[in-house]
Write a protein that holds these residues in place. Structure first.
Motif, short mmCIF file in Angstrom:
data_model
loop_
_atom_site.label_atom_id
_atom_site.label_comp_id
_atom_site.label_asym_id
_atom_site.label_seq_id
_atom_site.Cartn_x
_atom_site.Cartn_y
_atom_site.Cartn_z
N ASP A 1 40.87 33.02 45.96
CA ASP A 1 39.91 31.98 46.32
C ASP A 1 38.97 32.47 47.42
O ASP A 1 39.28 33.40 48.17
N SER A 2 37.79 31.84 47.48
CA SER A 2 36.77 32.29 48.43
C SER A 2 36.53 31.28 49.55
O SER A 2 35.80 31.57 50.49
N GLY A 3 37.14 30.09 49.46
CA GLY A 3 37.00 29.11 50.52
C GLY A 3 35.75 28.25 50.40
O GLY A 3 34.93 28.42 49.52
N LEU B 1 39.93 33.58 41.37
CA LEU B 1 39.68 32.16 41.63
C LEU B 1 40.71 31.30 40.92
O LEU B 1 40.95 31.46 39.71
N SER B 2 41.30 30.36 41.66
CA SER B 2 42.19 29.39 41.02
C SER B 2 41.40 28.46 40.12
O SER B 2 41.87 28.07 39.06
N HIS B 3 40.19 28.10 40.55
CA HIS B 3 39.22 27.40 39.73
C HIS B 3 37.88 27.41 40.45
O HIS B 3 37.78 27.93 41.57
N GLU C 1 35.43 43.10 41.53
CA GLU C 1 36.01 42.48 40.33
C GLU C 1 36.22 41.00 40.58
O GLU C 1 36.79 40.61 41.60
N LEU C 2 35.78 40.17 39.64
CA LEU C 2 35.93 38.72 39.75
C LEU C 2 36.73 38.21 38.56
O LEU C 2 36.39 38.49 37.41
N VAL C 3 37.79 37.48 38.84
CA VAL C 3 38.66 36.91 37.81
C VAL C 3 38.62 35.40 37.95
O VAL C 3 38.80 34.86 39.05
N ALA C 4 38.38 34.70 36.85
CA ALA C 4 38.26 33.24 36.88
C ALA C 4 39.14 32.61 35.81
O ALA C 4 39.41 33.21 34.77
N ALA D 1 32.41 37.15 35.36
CA ALA D 1 33.84 37.06 35.63
C ALA D 1 34.68 37.48 34.43
O ALA D 1 34.34 37.23 33.27
N THR D 2 35.81 38.10 34.73
CA THR D 2 36.85 38.34 33.73
C THR D 2 37.64 37.05 33.58
O THR D 2 38.06 36.45 34.57
N ARG D 3 37.82 36.61 32.36
CA ARG D 3 38.55 35.35 32.13
C ARG D 3 40.04 35.64 32.01
O ARG D 3 40.47 36.44 31.19
N CYS D 4 40.82 34.98 32.83
CA CYS D 4 42.27 35.10 32.70
C CYS D 4 42.74 34.13 31.61
O CYS D 4 42.10 33.13 31.32
#
Length: 250
Positions: A43-45, A71-73, A93-96, A109-112
């Motif tokens: 998360d980024s806050g 990111l949790s969401h 790297e960004l995971v969403a 974003a890379t989708r989890c």
């Protein structure tokens, strides 16, 4: 409070920020993992705490910045600083968790996959369907190496001024039940409509499957493994109290 780094486990630290709420405080936290010289943040806050979080991560990474963000969401308390991180540190790297990150403004974003896992900068994370969440595109994130379970938006609690940097072990008798109940009643209003036993069962199944050594909530004080059972007992009673307090027609 200042965004001081608090060590939780071998590789994981907590960078907490919070805001006042009718005489109490509520956290909006991020978590930093060091792994093989790389830095992964969960998360980024909130944008309200942007400068403080950027400064804390700059110090914690010795000016190198981050290598990955999970990111949790994509709600603002969780993703509001993505662009600021990019301005400060360039590409990472960004995971969403969203099924369609591009619709939510995260086309890169890379989708989890909920129920699946990913290697992020050489570290394995599992993505869990959360029983306590405020949006359908939310995930809980489990770090296999250190046994940390990142939870949004469940497992939160309000705290008093002066307790902002406390982990669960700093409380005399653990995180108080009344604060757990008050947080969940406002943050997850749908709990008034649930069958508490079904929620309890869903949570218990996660803790039966995963070796959780630390719970890292975005909106509460981190919970050490030895305090998890006590917190869970209070959480379950809180959910029952919330459900009982509302007369919902069948």
């Amino acid at each position: 409070m200042s965004s001081d780094e608090t060590h939780l486990t071998g590789d994981v630290s907590w960078i907490g920020e919070c805001f006042p709420l009718d005489g109490r405080h509520q956290h909006v936290s991020v978590y930093l993992t060091r792994h093989d010289g790389r830095y992964v943040v969960v998360d980024s806050g909130s944008f309200y705490h942007r400068e403080a979080i950027l400064d804390a991560l700059e110090r914690a990474t010795d000016g190198e910045g981050i290598d990955a963000l999970i990111l949790s969401h994509s709600d603002y308390p969780h993703s509001a600083n993505v662009s600021a991180f990019r301005e400060a540190w360039g590409d990472f790297e960004l995971v969403a968790s969203s099924g369609s990150p591009e619709i939510q403004g995260l086309p890169e974003a890379t989708r989890c996959e909920i129920g699946g896992s990913l290697s992020v900068r050489g570290r394995r994370y599992d993505f869990i369907d959360p029983p306590l969440a405020d949006r359908s595109h939310t995930t809980w994130i489990y770090d296999r190496a250190d046994g940390v379970l990142y939870t949004a938006d469940g497992f939160g609690a309000h705290h008093r001024p002066g307790e902002c940097a406390w982990v669960s072990s700093a409380f005399d008798d653990g995180i108080p039940e009344e604060r757990i109940r008050a947080y969940h009643e406002t943050a997850l209003a749908w709990l008034r409509y649930v069958d508490p036993e079904k929620v309890h069962g869903a949570i218990e199944s996660i803790f039966a499957e995963y070796d959780v050594r630390y719970v890292a909530p975005i909106h509460g004080n981190p919970i050490a493994g030895e305090d998890v059972d006590r917190y869970l007992d209070r959480l379950y009673r809180s959910i029952e109290r919330i459900s009982d307090a509302y007369d919902v027609p069948e």
